[in-house]
Design a protein around this motif. Structure first.
Motif, mmCIF file in Angstrom:
data_model
loop_
_atom_site.group_PDB
_atom_site.id
_atom_site.type_symbol
_atom_site.label_atom_id
_atom_site.label_comp_id
_atom_site.label_asym_id
_atom_site.label_seq_id
_atom_site.Cartn_x
_atom_site.Cartn_y
_atom_site.Cartn_z
ATOM 1 N N ALA A 1 -8.483 -1.109 8.234
ATOM 2 C CA ALA A 1 -9.463 -2.045 7.684
ATOM 3 C C ALA A 1 -9.914 -3.040 8.736
ATOM 4 O O ALA A 1 -11.103 -3.341 8.842
ATOM 5 C CB ALA A 1 -8.882 -2.775 6.479
ATOM 6 N N THR B 1 -4.023 -1.906 6.673
ATOM 7 C CA THR B 1 -4.612 -3.094 7.295
ATOM 8 C C THR B 1 -5.149 -2.800 8.689
ATOM 9 O O THR B 1 -6.201 -3.308 9.070
ATOM 10 C CB THR B 1 -3.592 -4.237 7.361
ATOM 11 O OG1 THR B 1 -2.443 -3.804 8.078
ATOM 12 C CG2 THR B 1 -3.202 -4.697 5.983
ATOM 13 N N ASP C 1 2.255 1.672 -3.365
ATOM 14 C CA ASP C 1 1.230 2.153 -4.288
ATOM 15 C C ASP C 1 1.055 3.655 -4.163
ATOM 16 O O ASP C 1 0.908 4.352 -5.170
ATOM 17 C CB ASP C 1 -0.094 1.437 -4.014
ATOM 18 C CG ASP C 1 -1.106 1.653 -5.116
ATOM 19 O OD1 ASP C 1 -0.709 1.633 -6.293
ATOM 20 O OD2 ASP C 1 -2.291 1.835 -4.801
ATOM 21 N N LYS C 2 1.095 4.160 -2.943
ATOM 22 C CA LYS C 2 0.946 5.610 -2.747
ATOM 23 C C LYS C 2 2.167 6.373 -3.237
ATOM 24 O O LYS C 2 2.051 7.481 -3.741
ATOM 25 C CB LYS C 2 0.691 5.910 -1.273
ATOM 26 C CG LYS C 2 -0.683 5.476 -0.815
ATOM 27 C CD LYS C 2 -0.937 5.786 0.629
ATOM 28 C CE LYS C 2 -2.335 5.314 0.997
ATOM 29 N NZ LYS C 2 -2.657 5.539 2.392
ATOM 30 N N ASP D 1 -6.603 -6.451 -5.082
ATOM 31 C CA ASP D 1 -7.764 -5.577 -4.895
ATOM 32 C C ASP D 1 -7.676 -4.816 -3.579
ATOM 33 O O ASP D 1 -7.988 -3.629 -3.513
ATOM 34 C CB ASP D 1 -9.066 -6.373 -4.943
ATOM 35 C CG ASP D 1 -9.382 -6.911 -6.324
ATOM 36 O OD1 ASP D 1 -8.792 -6.419 -7.304
ATOM 37 O OD2 ASP D 1 -10.205 -7.846 -6.403
ATOM 38 N N PHE D 2 -7.243 -5.514 -2.530
ATOM 39 C CA PHE D 2 -7.104 -4.870 -1.223
ATOM 40 C C PHE D 2 -6.088 -3.739 -1.285
ATOM 41 O O PHE D 2 -6.335 -2.647 -0.773
ATOM 42 C CB PHE D 2 -6.698 -5.906 -0.162
ATOM 43 C CG PHE D 2 -6.659 -5.340 1.225
ATOM 44 C CD1 PHE D 2 -7.802 -5.295 1.987
ATOM 45 C CD2 PHE D 2 -5.480 -4.852 1.765
ATOM 46 C CE1 PHE D 2 -7.780 -4.761 3.266
ATOM 47 C CE2 PHE D 2 -5.441 -4.325 3.036
ATOM 48 C CZ PHE D 2 -6.597 -4.276 3.796
ATOM 49 N N ILE E 1 0.843 -1.197 0.000
ATOM 50 C CA ILE E 1 0.000 0.000 0.000
ATOM 51 C C ILE E 1 0.879 1.249 0.000
ATOM 52 O O ILE E 1 0.611 2.219 -0.714
ATOM 53 C CB ILE E 1 -0.968 -0.023 1.197
ATOM 54 C CG1 ILE E 1 -2.027 -1.106 0.970
ATOM 55 C CG2 ILE E 1 -1.637 1.337 1.390
ATOM 56 C CD1 ILE E 1 -2.863 -1.425 2.193
ATOM 57 N N SER F 1 -5.139 -2.071 -3.928
ATOM 58 C CA SER F 1 -5.600 -0.980 -4.798
ATOM 59 C C SER F 1 -6.604 -0.075 -4.089
ATOM 60 O O SER F 1 -6.737 1.094 -4.452
ATOM 61 C CB SER F 1 -6.195 -1.533 -6.088
ATOM 62 O OG SER F 1 -7.358 -2.272 -5.807
ATOM 63 N N LYS F 2 -7.290 -0.580 -3.064
ATOM 64 C CA LYS F 2 -8.210 0.266 -2.291
ATOM 65 C C LYS F 2 -7.451 1.272 -1.445
ATOM 66 O O LYS F 2 -7.976 2.322 -1.113
ATOM 67 C CB LYS F 2 -9.109 -0.591 -1.409
ATOM 68 C CG LYS F 2 -10.122 -1.380 -2.198
ATOM 69 C CD LYS F 2 -10.974 -2.229 -1.295
ATOM 70 C CE LYS F 2 -11.917 -3.094 -2.120
ATOM 71 N NZ LYS F 2 -12.677 -4.000 -1.267
ATOM 72 N N GLY F 3 -6.213 0.952 -1.058
ATOM 73 C CA GLY F 3 -5.365 1.898 -0.343
ATOM 74 C C GLY F 3 -5.670 2.077 1.126
ATOM 75 O O GLY F 3 -5.228 3.041 1.734
ATOM 76 N N ILE F 4 -6.426 1.171 1.720
ATOM 77 C CA ILE F 4 -6.752 1.270 3.144
ATOM 78 C C ILE F 4 -5.767 0.416 3.924
ATOM 79 O O ILE F 4 -5.612 -0.771 3.645
ATOM 80 C CB ILE F 4 -8.190 0.788 3.412
ATOM 81 C CG1 ILE F 4 -9.172 1.601 2.591
ATOM 82 C CG2 ILE F 4 -8.519 0.886 4.894
ATOM 83 C CD1 ILE F 4 -10.580 1.057 2.614
#
Length: 104
Positions: A88, A85, A37-38, A77-78, A34, A80-83
């Motif tokens: 979440a 853990t 990704d950011k 998918d998890f 994550i 790509s949502k960027g939340i």
């Protein structure tokens, strides 16, 4: 006989601790992806590469997760949502508790 039962219970408990440890490694890998990704925009590809690698498959298996392609897609998918853990898991936990309170 009692020693056998105690030994079996101890081994089971140790196995459960090891499983939790590997689950924590999976959560850390998700958080790292994550962050990637950011920062770089390649988080889903990073987690997919890790999950398909030999080490990733081994860690997923030790965490009690079947390392198949469906799991890899779910991890992507998890990410790509960027939340994160921790967020979440806490949100999921609070939703579960509110549903239980409504049912009672």
């Amino acid at each position: 006989m009692r020693d056998f039962v105690d030994g079996t219970a101890f081994n089971h408990e140790q196995g459960q601790r090891a499983k939790k440890l590997f689950a924590a490694v999976v959560l850390a890998a998700l958080d790292d992806a994550i962050a990637d990704d950011k920062k770089y925009g390649n988080g889903p590809e990073q987690i997919a590469r890790w999950a398909r690698s030999r080490d990733g498959r081994e860690v997923l298996s030790c965490a009690g997760i079947d390392p198949n392609e469906r799991v890899v897609t779910g991890l992507m998918d998890f990410v790509s949502k960027g939340i994160r853990t921790s967020v979440a898991l806490s949100r999921e936990e609070s939703e579960r508790r509110s549903q239980q309170a409504e049912a009672a």
